[in-house]
Design a protein around this motif. Structure first.
Motif, mmCIF file in Angstrom:
data_model
loop_
_atom_site.group_PDB
_atom_site.id
_atom_site.type_symbol
_atom_site.label_atom_id
_atom_site.label_comp_id
_atom_site.label_asym_id
_atom_site.label_seq_id
_atom_site.Cartn_x
_atom_site.Cartn_y
_atom_site.Cartn_z
ATOM 1 N N ALA A 268 0.839 -1.201 0.000
ATOM 2 C CA ALA A 268 0.000 0.000 0.000
ATOM 3 C C ALA A 268 0.874 1.252 0.000
ATOM 4 C CB ALA A 268 -0.920 -0.015 1.216
ATOM 5 N N ALA A 270 2.726 2.098 -2.564
ATOM 6 C CA ALA A 270 3.763 1.943 -3.585
ATOM 7 C C ALA A 270 3.162 1.276 -4.822
ATOM 8 C CB ALA A 270 4.929 1.128 -3.039
ATOM 9 N N MET A 271 2.941 -0.036 -4.752
ATOM 10 C CA MET A 271 2.345 -0.751 -5.885
ATOM 11 C C MET A 271 0.842 -0.898 -5.731
ATOM 12 S SD MET A 271 5.226 -2.338 -4.502
ATOM 13 C CE MET A 271 5.534 -4.111 -4.468
ATOM 14 N N ALA A 272 0.266 -0.274 -4.734
ATOM 15 C CA ALA A 272 -1.164 -0.420 -4.455
ATOM 16 C C ALA A 272 -1.659 0.840 -3.765
ATOM 17 C CB ALA A 272 -1.393 -1.639 -3.563
ATOM 18 N N PRO A 273 -2.983 1.030 -3.756
ATOM 19 C CA PRO A 273 -3.519 2.219 -3.093
ATOM 20 C C PRO A 273 -3.049 2.320 -1.645
ATOM 21 C CG PRO A 273 -5.250 1.143 -4.346
ATOM 22 C CD PRO A 273 -4.053 0.230 -4.377
#
Lengths: 517, 517
Positions: A268, A270-273
């Motif tokens: 969360a 970085a590569m995700a919300p």
């Protein structure tokens, strides 16, 4: 070569039994722990639906990149909307494919006594997998090598609370990548008799490992395909992408009835919300996309959904593990995975660099959230440090103490309420101010009444101090050394061992696997 | 005397507000954490009934020793069967008395902003209480003294995640027992502005502490009795016995409307049955016996049931804490206490002698079982080592990191599923292979998105190593030193402080409390 000889001496079909641990520690017997607790569920029914619908919208409106032409072609034939590598799939299709996945499956290694059931209330613990480095009290941090790799395999085999021999417990960078999988799997299949794992990092590697598992188990292709004998774990390239080798390996395994665990790595922020339920929705969407593909090409193939949703430190971007947010993400994922009716994987993880207090609270948080989420397979359950960049034998030993405590925590004896448990007669017999040690009720039970630790030191300060004032990580270091000193490899059929040796030699002559991806 | 002066300068009614922490660490603000989770319940309805009925049979057929003639006389008048000091009471009476106990109550200290609600979903954390010894990284283990006692009070006040100033965080054995309560409570009421506790260890001590709480709060007797201002905790002498001073203090407090927490100490295999549900049944019986007494003499008085059920090491007899059995006992007690409709107390405990890995897994086990059991007050939540024989400032700091993580874990943000949390638009905006840090959805939230630690070090190994390779307990030591260096006492009304000083001087002149029991 004396090690080779002793392996053969111990071999033969008669040797195919589960051995108890040696004298290094008094550990629990091999068992598959069954989690009796109702999961902790932060989401109500609407919350589950919100994440489910979010995942469905991601899949149908945004789509997932499948960087594998075969996979794209399969999904095109399935009726998905394909634009280049982008594949969009609607809820009906996804849920139909999800419905094909079994809720539980077995995995049977070369020693059938080590068979495990994945799913239901079962909880399987897997060694730390894939760190490039090792750290121990004597040698500090250093790159992983083959000798250290074998040390960790011995720990993996030794501990009865480690049920599955997952990925390489440390990456042996002194072995060339083209043949690393051959040497690594050879040692794994010889030094352990537990379920093994194949990395989906190239066609040849996956095929070689399947072949080696067949050889070690003395299996025909038909026997191999008849039921799961091993597994692979694939990670999406979050956000929204599955890469070529992972999909290739997953499809090869699925077609031959071997399980695929699909674990997106959605950090969360970085590569995700940055919001946890958004990171979970993204992770679920990525996992379901692969489930749909695999169930389409191999209906009913065994799959599991993994979670690796955590958060970053927003000051530095460093990944964090075992945080409150990690725990909730794991619990939420558990609710979703039960909604889809598949087994679930989570992890034992921490950001700490050494086996200190932080490493324990982060790991304990992640392990207890695995319990609370109804997780069936706990990757990295023992030995992980530095966000997965370090494997540590001291940490391995310490984590196994926690795993054994979890196993004991699951035992009904800890909360049984039969008349003998309530013990009215013993309470009456002892009366006011008496002591329970001498009564028959205690004498009948004292040997197995309570969890008995092998790293924890329950002596008082003075007794502990006189004995050298040894801190937990130092005690764990001693246990690790003792285990290695006493380790005996499990028995293996001599013919299978010879064939395995020949196979590795032949494949090495052929050059092993290409290393150009 | 400069400390005295600064206290006065900071005083006055205008100063009666909750201060944020100083710059030593960036800690969470003061709050009362609310536990949103459904408790973990190992027992089904029959299991709850089995323990309840076991406790009722203990109370009606075996009876409890009340070593206090006043208590016995009250219970005789209530219709209980009295034989010398043995009192038997039937279920109807017990449950009628239980029905009088409030399910929640407030406790209001001299600073009303520090008022806490005990019960419901609230969870209060209390400092370590009563160790005879202290241990820190510099000085090792040594007897508790008054200077160290004050150090721990400063930590207790400093940390916003410590809600209540419980028993003496370390026993100051350099202060004579006759006047120790006077000096200790003086410092506690001056160095902290949180709810304080009186030991029920003699009439004069309890009366003096109630008087000092009145003075520090500027309260008339009527105002004092109007609502809870403090509390006491009593322990039975398990098995089956309540001693004179505990009952005396409890009755004195209850009659004046001040809360009594009743915490039997039932170590399975020693003072309680070797079976965990038997140990819980005994503990519940002992607690309910005191509840019945107090609710009979002071109907509706605020009481809470505590658990201190753990197990011994059957090899050595040493007490163990934070074990799997301890966790289940705590969860089972939670189910019973909810059945009776009262607030519950549990603990943060370990058997470890130093703040190492073992200390963390044992403490984390006990703290998470407090969460899972719906515990309302967690005694010894920070600072406890060696089964309660040692208070450690490093452990205090480390435990506060875990307590803050629990507080964060409770926050709805960690599992909210509104449209902004699912973040479909952000997922669409970032697309495949992108990064979330730059998007508005992240920018709007990143500052408070995740738990921010003050002891955990999330840097990678190399950054951590260059900065000195400092392990958790060493980092905690630095934090402890910084907090002491920066500590400012909370404001106190100058008139109240003067009166408190005069009261202590007068009571010392009178000789304090007798020390002959």
């Amino acid at each position: 070569m004396s090690e080779e000889k002793s392996r053969k001496r111990a071999g033969g079909r008669a040797g195919m039994k589960v051995r108890a641990g040696s004298a290094a520690i008094d550990q629990m017997p091999w068992r598959i722990p069954v989690n009796p607790d109702r999961p902790t569920e932060p989401l109500d029914a609407d919350g589950v639906q919100a994440i489910h619908k979010g995942a469905m919208r991601i899949l149908s409106e945004i789509g997932i990149e499948f960087l594998n032409p075969d996979a794209v072609e399969h999904l095109r034939r399935a009726g998905c909307i394909v634009n280049g590598t982008n594949v969009r799939m609607d809820e009906d299709f996804v849920m139909e494919m999800v419905g094909r996945a079994p809720s539980t499956f077995t995995m049977t290694p070369r020693n059938p006594a080590r068979e495990v059931v994945m799913g239901g209330k079962n909880m399987l613990f897997v060694n730390v997998s894939s760190p490039p480095n090792a750290w121990d009290m004597e040698r500090g941090k250093r790159s992983g090598d083959f000798e250290t790799y074998k040390e960790f395999l011995k720990l993996t085999q030794y501990f009865n609370c480690i049920h599955v021999a997952g990925g390489y417990p440390v990456e042996p960078i002194d072995v060339h990548p083209s043949v690393r999988h051959l040497d690594c799997l050879y040692e794994k299949l010889v030094l352990t008799d537990k379920v093994v794992h194949a990395y989906s990092l190239g066609t040849e590697r996956v095929e070689d490992v399947m072949e080696m598992v067949k050889i070690a188990g003395g299996l025909s292709e038909e026997e191999f395909q008849a039921k799961p004998r091993m597994f692979t774990n694939i990670n999406s390239v979050s956000p929204l992408k599955h890469d070529w080798p992972m999909l290739d390996g997953a499809m090869r395994m699925a077609k031959r009835g071997q399980p695929v665990v699909i674990t997106p790595f959605t950090l969360a922020g970085a590569m995700a919300p940055v919001t946890m339920s958004g990171a979970v929705a993204l992770s679920i969407a990525e996992a379901l996309a692969a489930v749909a593909l695999l169930e389409y090409i191999a209906p009913g193939c065994p799959v599991a959904i993994g979670t690796f949703t955590s958060n970053v430190d927003m000051k530095s971007g460093a990944p964090a593990f075992g945080t409150p947010e990690y725990m909730r993400a794991t619990q939420m994922t558990g609710q979703l995975v039960r909604f889809y009716g598949m087994p679930m994987r989570a992890s034992g993880v921490c950001a700490a660099n050494v086996p200190d207090g932080q490493s324990v609270w982060e790991t304990a948080n992640s392990l207890w959230s695995a319990v609370q989420s109804g997780t069936n397979m706990v990757y990295h359950a023992a030995g992980w440090l530095e966000g997965g960049l370090i494997a540590s034998p001291e940490k391995f030993v310490m984590d196994c103490e926690i795993l054994q405590m979890i196993q004991r925590y699951f035992e009904e004896a800890t909360y049984a309420t039969g008349p003998d448990d309530i013990a009215f007669d013993a309470i009456k017999e002892v009366g006011a101010g008496g002591h329970y040690f001498g009564v028959q009720h205690t004498q009948d039970r004292y040997q197995n009444a309570f969890y008995s630790p092998f790293v924890s030191d329950w002596r008082n300060y003075e007794a502990w101090q006189i004995d050298g004032a040894v801190w937990t990580h130092e005690r764990a270091h001693r246990v690790y050394k003792q285990i290695l000193a006493e380790f005996e490899p499990p028995p293996i059929n001599g013919d299978h061992l010879e064939e395995l040796t020949r196979f590795v030699a032949r494949r090495k002559e052929e050059g092993g696997a290409p290393t150009d991806f």
